[in-house]
Every structure is written in structure tokens, then in C-alpha cells.
Design an enzyme around this catalytic site. Structure first.
Site, PDB file in Angstrom:
ATOM      1  N   SER A  45       0.830  -1.203   0.000  1.00 13.99           N
ATOM      2  CA  SER A  45       0.000   0.000   0.000  1.00 13.99           C
ATOM      3  C   SER A  45       0.864   1.253   0.000  1.00 13.99           C
ATOM      4  CB  SER A  45      -0.969   0.001   1.189  1.00 13.99           C
ATOM      5  OG  SER A  45      -0.280  -0.116   2.413  1.00 13.99           O
ATOM      6  N   GLU A  46       2.031   1.217   0.682  1.00 16.21           N
ATOM      7  CA  GLU A  46       2.974   2.334   0.606  1.00 16.21           C
ATOM      8  C   GLU A  46       4.412   1.842   0.709  1.00 16.21           C
ATOM      9  OE1 GLU A  46      -0.689   4.589   1.974  1.00 16.21           O
ATOM     10  OE2 GLU A  46       0.449   3.130   3.138  1.00 16.21           O
ATOM     11  N   THR A  47       5.297   2.590   0.066  1.00 15.66           N
ATOM     12  CA  THR A  47       6.746   2.405   0.167  1.00 15.66           C
ATOM     13  C   THR A  47       7.356   3.757   0.508  1.00 15.66           C
ATOM     14  OG1 THR A  47       6.782   0.584  -1.435  1.00 15.66           O
ATOM     15  CG2 THR A  47       8.843   1.777  -1.089  1.00 15.66           C
ATOM     16  N   HIS A  76       0.946   4.860   8.440  1.00 15.38           N
ATOM     17  CA  HIS A  76       1.751   3.675   8.747  1.00 15.38           C
ATOM     18  C   HIS A  76       3.168   3.790   8.188  1.00 15.38           C
ATOM     19  CE1 HIS A  76       1.478   1.317   4.910  1.00 15.38           C
ATOM     20  NE2 HIS A  76       2.241   0.417   5.507  1.00 15.38           N
TER      21      HIS A  76
END
Length: 298
Positions: A45-47, A76
């Protein structure tokens, strides 16, 4: 050049639960297109890409990407990056509890972390307060977009509303746990909701008392069909609480459980400070655990 990366599970103290996060530690020299391509390769979902801070008093600067776009802030990634950097500092023999600033496009996030053995707990203070963006769409339109009945939308004084603390969200209160479990994205009906926005569905947590809720978050327009834990939504949820709950002055602690339907249970803490009837600050808290370390060869 080889670049180190680490993955963590965030908003959990148990590996293989919570929200997975990739953090690239040696991001200098990568341009935006390369960062976006690597985020798509990780397909989480995110990097996060860690860069030197613009202000020397801060710990680092972050750029945060979904598989399809860059974000000004996300919760997060902030918590996971803060805990990872504190764990690395702990290995270097620094203090057990650490406070530092992390720079993001939205602003500088003040972080406090207690690192442990391959895991840690932390919290960060939002640099901005939630912004109310207006009422949500008609109940019938929201229900159609989620595959639910209109009578399943809303509870108590809660009705659909739009808020943001960074990314914008359409907050959808659901009348029961059963409705939350059945909710799904109906692509053909999403266009009737107005401007594209992530849908954050929430209901009272039947297993808990007090200000405790269970939630699901859908954001297919940014490449995230469903997210196990969404800190930016938790920050904006403070605005929902101010709008619909009779909160008095003082500190108020909220617990959000997310990711249960995905088999990735997550727990997010939100603390509101209210003074003279106005929201003064929002803090997000949780845990994270290391899962893997490696080297990028591209």
C-alpha cells in the site's frame, strides 16, 4: 548502486499481521519516476524512501508512494519509518527512547519511539489538524457503492462526511459489524460519489467499550483495493469524532481496529486534545515489527 531496504509490519506487534511497509534506506540519487517504479515493484500500500533532512535538527526526510502515486503524508509509513530509524540508532548505542522529527511533504512530524528487540512502539503528532470537507453523498448512493442497503448506512448521530489530514477520505458509518464485513467496492457506482476519494467505513467495535471502532478502508483509485491500517485516515477520524461525538475538554483516546476482514488485524491509537471546545492536537500511536532486510540491485 545497491540500496538497502527493510520491510516491517506496522500497527501490530506480531509479524505477518498489520500493514506491510517497505522502506528504502539509501534513496539519494533516485528520481521520482524511479521511486514510483520501485513502489510498484514492492506493490504494498505504501513504500517509503528515506532521504537526508532539509533541516539538520531533524532525523530524516520521507517520500511516500503507493503503487500508483505519491502521497504528502501517510500514517503507517511514518510510524514504521520512525521505529525502523530508532532501531538502527539503538544498534549504534544511542538511547532506548528517542524523540526526533521526520519531514514529509505535509510538514514535520514529531515522533517519540521506544525501540525493542526487532520491534518497537511509537507515536507521532500531526503537523496539521483535520479539515472538514463537507457532507457525504446521499445515503442511497453510498450504499450502492458499497453493495449495502441504505438502512445500513449511519448510526447514532454519525452520517457520511468528508475530512482530510493529508489525503482526503469519505467516512462512512455503518450500522453493524455484519454490514462492515459485507462491504465491497462496486466499481460501476463509485463515480456517483463525487470526486475520487478513499472510502473509510467504520462501525462501533462490538468487542470493546468506550471510543473503540472497527474499520475498513478502500482506495482503488490510488492502487490500494483495501488497506489493513490507515494512519492518515485515523488522523482525519479525529475530525469525525469532533463532528459527531459529544467530547468535552481534555484528552480523549480512541482505538481503531482495521484489517480484520483481510486477515491482517491492526490496532491504531488516536489521542485528541480538546481545549475550550476546540481540537488542539492529534497524535497517532502503535507498534511495528521488522520482517525482512535486503538489497535492491537496480
Amino acid at each position: 548502486m545497491p540500496r538497502r531496504f527493510v520491510t516491517l509490519d506496522v500497527f501490530t506487534d506480531t509479524a505477518l499481521t498489520g500493514n506491510p511497509l517497505a522502506v528504502v534506506l539509501d534513496a539519494e540519487g533516485l528520481d521520482t519516476a524511479a521511486m514510483q517504479a520501485l513502489a510498484a515493484e514492492f506493490n504494498l500500500s505504501e513504500t517509503v524512501f528515506v532521504l537526508p533532512p532539509e533541516a539538520s535538527r531533524h532525523r530524516a526526510r520521507m517520500r511516500i508512494f503507493t503503487p500508483t502515486s505519491e502521497l504528502p503524508f501517510a500514517g503507517h509509513p511514518t510510524l514504521g519509518t520512525a521505529i525502523l530509524l530508532a532501531l538502527r540508532d539503538q544498534r549504534a548505542g544511542l538511547a532506548d527512547a528517542m524523540a526526533f522529527g521526520l519531514e514529509a511533504s505535509l510538514g514535520t512530524l514529531a515522533c517519540v519511539v521506544e525501540p525493542g528487540d526487532g520491534r518497537g512502539t511509537g507515536r507521532f503528532k500531526m503537523p496539521v489538524l483535520p479539515e472538514y470537507l463537507g457532507e457525504g453523498p446521499e445515503t442511497s448512493l453510498v450504499a450502492a457503492a458499497l453493495g449495502l442497503e441504505p438502512g445500513e448506512i449511519g448510526f447514532a448521530r454519525h452520517v457520511p462526511s468528508r475530512h482530510r489530514a493529508g489525503p482526503a477520505f469519505l467516512f462512512v458509518p455503518l450500522a453493524s459489524q455484519a454490514a462492515l464485513d459485507r462491504a465491497r467496492m462496486v466499481a460501476a457506482a463509485l463515480g456517483d460519489l463525487g470526486p475520487p476519494a478513499a472510502l473509510y467505513c467504520y462501525t462501533l467495535d462490538a468487542e470493546e467499550v468506550g471510543h473503540r471502532y472497527q474499520a475498513r478502508m478502500f482506495a482503488p483509485h490510488i492502487g490500494v483495493p483495501e488497506d489493513p491500517a490507515t494512519g492518515s485516515a485515523a488522523a482525519a477520524f479525529a475530525g469525525v469524532m469532533m463532528q459527531f461525538e459529544p467530547l468535552g475538554d481534555g484528552e480523549h483516546d480512541i482505538v481503531l481496529r482495521q484489517g480484520v476482514a483481510m486477515g491482517r488485524p491492526s490496532t491504531i491509537g488516536v489521542q485528541l486534545v480538546i481545549d475550550a471546545g476546540a481540537l488542539r492536537s492529534v497524535e497517532i500511536s502503535g507498534a511495528a515489527v521488522l520482517v525482512s532486510e535486503g538489497t535492491l540491485l537496480v
